[in-house]
Design a protein around this motif. Structure first.
Motif, PDB file in Angstrom:
ATOM      1  N   ILE A   1       3.628  10.535   4.734  1.00 43.31           N
ATOM      2  CA  ILE A   1       5.024  10.187   4.476  1.00 43.31           C
ATOM      3  C   ILE A   1       5.417   9.020   5.372  1.00 43.31           C
ATOM      4  CG2 ILE A   1       7.416  10.961   4.598  1.00 43.31           C
ATOM      5  CD1 ILE A   1       6.420  13.792   4.069  1.00 43.31           C
ATOM      6  N   VAL A   2       5.966   7.969   4.768  1.00 48.20           N
ATOM      7  CA  VAL A   2       6.466   6.817   5.518  1.00 48.20           C
ATOM      8  C   VAL A   2       7.941   7.022   5.811  1.00 48.20           C
ATOM      9  CG1 VAL A   2       6.857   4.329   5.476  1.00 48.20           C
ATOM     10  CG2 VAL A   2       4.764   5.283   4.509  1.00 48.20           C
TER      11      VAL A   2
ATOM     12  N   MET B   1      10.433   9.985  -1.854  1.00 45.39           N
ATOM     13  CA  MET B   1       9.912   9.527  -0.568  1.00 45.39           C
ATOM     14  C   MET B   1       8.926   8.393  -0.766  1.00 45.39           C
ATOM     15  SD  MET B   1       7.457  12.781   0.373  1.00 45.39           S
ATOM     16  CE  MET B   1       8.679  14.020   0.086  1.00 45.39           C
ATOM     17  N   GLN B   2       8.776   7.587   0.272  1.00 48.52           N
ATOM     18  CA  GLN B   2       7.793   6.513   0.275  1.00 48.52           C
ATOM     19  C   GLN B   2       6.580   7.042   1.023  1.00 48.52           C
ATOM     20  OE1 GLN B   2       8.743   2.989   2.600  1.00 48.52           O
ATOM     21  NE2 GLN B   2       7.994   1.717   0.933  1.00 48.52           N
ATOM     22  N   VAL B   3       5.414   6.953   0.395  1.00 51.19           N
ATOM     23  CA  VAL B   3       4.191   7.480   0.992  1.00 51.19           C
ATOM     24  C   VAL B   3       3.109   6.419   1.000  1.00 51.19           C
ATOM     25  CG1 VAL B   3       4.694   9.861   0.302  1.00 51.19           C
ATOM     26  CG2 VAL B   3       3.334   8.408  -1.192  1.00 51.19           C
TER      27      VAL B   3
ATOM     28  N   GLY C   1       0.802  -1.215   0.000  1.00 52.94           N
ATOM     29  CA  GLY C   1       0.000   0.000   0.000  1.00 52.94           C
ATOM     30  C   GLY C   1       0.831   1.260   0.000  1.00 52.94           C
ATOM     31  N   THR C   2       2.146   1.132  -0.081  1.00 52.09           N
ATOM     32  CA  THR C   2       2.989   2.316  -0.159  1.00 52.09           C
ATOM     33  C   THR C   2       3.455   2.508  -1.590  1.00 52.09           C
ATOM     34  OG1 THR C   2       4.991   1.082   0.384  1.00 52.09           O
ATOM     35  CG2 THR C   2       3.801   2.104   2.210  1.00 52.09           C
ATOM     36  N   GLN C   3       3.774   3.747  -1.910  1.00 48.39           N
ATOM     37  CA  GLN C   3       4.259   4.089  -3.237  1.00 48.39           C
ATOM     38  C   GLN C   3       5.429   5.043  -3.102  1.00 48.39           C
ATOM     39  OE1 GLN C   3       0.869   5.683  -5.253  1.00 48.39           O
ATOM     40  NE2 GLN C   3      -0.073   3.687  -5.543  1.00 48.39           N
TER      41      GLN C   3
ATOM     42  N   LEU D   1       8.676  15.256   7.795  1.00 46.97           N
ATOM     43  CA  LEU D   1       8.732  14.267   8.866  1.00 46.97           C
ATOM     44  C   LEU D   1       7.853  13.063   8.544  1.00 46.97           C
ATOM     45  CD1 LEU D   1       8.379  16.554  12.010  1.00 46.97           C
ATOM     46  CD2 LEU D   1      10.430  15.406  11.215  1.00 46.97           C
ATOM     47  N   PRO D   2       8.312  11.845   8.841  1.00 47.51           N
ATOM     48  CA  PRO D   2       7.431  10.683   8.679  1.00 47.51           C
ATOM     49  C   PRO D   2       6.164  10.877   9.509  1.00 47.51           C
ATOM     50  CG  PRO D   2       9.683   9.963   9.013  1.00 47.51           C
ATOM     51  CD  PRO D   2       9.659  11.453   9.255  1.00 47.51           C
ATOM     52  N   GLY D   3       5.031  10.580   8.899  1.00 50.46           N
ATOM     53  CA  GLY D   3       3.746  10.791   9.556  1.00 50.46           C
ATOM     54  C   GLY D   3       3.064  12.070   9.110  1.00 50.46           C
ATOM     55  N   SER D   4       3.815  12.943   8.431  1.00 53.42           N
ATOM     56  CA  SER D   4       3.229  14.190   7.936  1.00 53.42           C
ATOM     57  C   SER D   4       2.318  13.905   6.753  1.00 53.42           C
ATOM     58  CB  SER D   4       4.321  15.168   7.493  1.00 53.42           C
ATOM     59  OG  SER D   4       5.146  15.521   8.558  1.00 53.42           O
TER      60      SER D   4
END
Length: 76
Positions: free
Chosen positions: A45-46, A33-35, A22-24, A62-65
């Motif tokens: 953002i992962v 970035m991996q999202v 489920g990430t791209q 930031l990851p989670g943004s």
């Protein structure tokens, strides 16, 4: 890296190299970035994959943004 633990290695490393489905990967403003797409044209953002070092200091990366992406179909 040295781990001092009584846990078996299989338990410690299980799923370590398993990619989250489920990430791209997308490239926005020169930052790869991996999202994880959420709804519409937004994604969470992962992790940052390829970027200048100063990009890690920007609060918007930031990851989670939650970010807005123009297209969620691979690398843009």
């Amino acid at each position: 890296m040295t781990l001092y633990t009584v846990m078996p290695p299989e338990q410690i490393w299980s799923g370590m190299w398993k990619e989250d489905e489920g990430t791209q990967d997308v490239k926005i403003n020169g930052i790869l970035m991996q999202v994880r797409p959420t709804s519409g044209n937004e994604a969470v953002i992962v992790r940052l994959l390829d970027c200048p070092l100063e990009a890690y200091l920007e609060p918007g990366h930031l990851p989670g943004s939650v970010i807005r992406i123009p297209h969620v179909g691979g690398t843009a």
